[in-house]
Motif scaffolding. Structure first.
Motif: not given
Length: 187
Positions: A152-156
């Motif tokens: 998170f937050p790259a997974n968003l």
């Protein structure tokens, strides 16, 4: 004043999104680079195998089944392409008859003394070492990419931007180990 706050927040989010995107691109490129290094070394090994078979064939022509097995599994490894699961399985399967081929040399002292055979054996061992180093680099790059894609937050942003987890390149290590060949007197 509220409009400046909202614009500032949007600007921060955009900069943050660009930083995440660039990090994902960088890690994806490292994984691509790692796979390219593995592919080069696997092709080098595949190119050495016919020379090795030819050399051993001159001394052990009765090993036709082994030579056919090596040729068949080499063809499968070359045809596996970039699918990591099938490529890893094909390369593991190829390593088995190549190791048996090297073991055949134990029965032929004159072949073990041949400069051509010794050079091929040295190049094959060197290539195996390079494959292992390239595999470790690739798997490290994939670990970094996968961690970024899941964090998170790259997974968003990762999934909508097309970044996916990648598979590790696994080769069954006991199957790829070359047998030790005593060259008679080497300490």
């Amino acid at each position: 004043m509220l409009i400046y706050f909202i614009l500032g927040l949007v600007a921060v989010l955009i900069v943050f999104g660009v930083l995440i995107y660039n990090r994902l691109v960088s890690r994806s490129q490292m994984a691509d680079n790692g796979w390219s290094d593995i592919d080069v070394q696997l092709k080098r090994r595949a190119n050495l195998i016919p020379q090795l078979v030819s050399t051993v064939q001159g001394y052990a022509s009765h090993e036709r089944e082994l030579f056919a097995d090596v040729a068949e599994k080499r063809a499968r490894a070359l045809a596996a392409g970039d699918d990591l699961a099938s490529r890893g399985a094909a390369e593991s399967a190829l390593s088995q008859p190549v190791a048996r081929l090297m073991a055949v040399a134990e029965d032929y002292p004159e072949m073990k003394a041949s400069g051509n055979f010794l050079e091929l054996q040295k190049e094959l061992a060197d290539t195996e070492d390079k494959i292992e180093m390239a595999r470790r680099f690739y798997n490290g790059a994939v670990r970094e990419l996968n961690t970024s894609v899941q964090s998170f937050p790259a997974n968003l942003l990762a999934s909508p931007l097309g970044f996916r987890q990648r598979a590790y390149f696994e080769v069954d290590m006991p199957d790829r180990a070359l047998p030790h060949i005593d060259m008679g007197g080497a300490s």
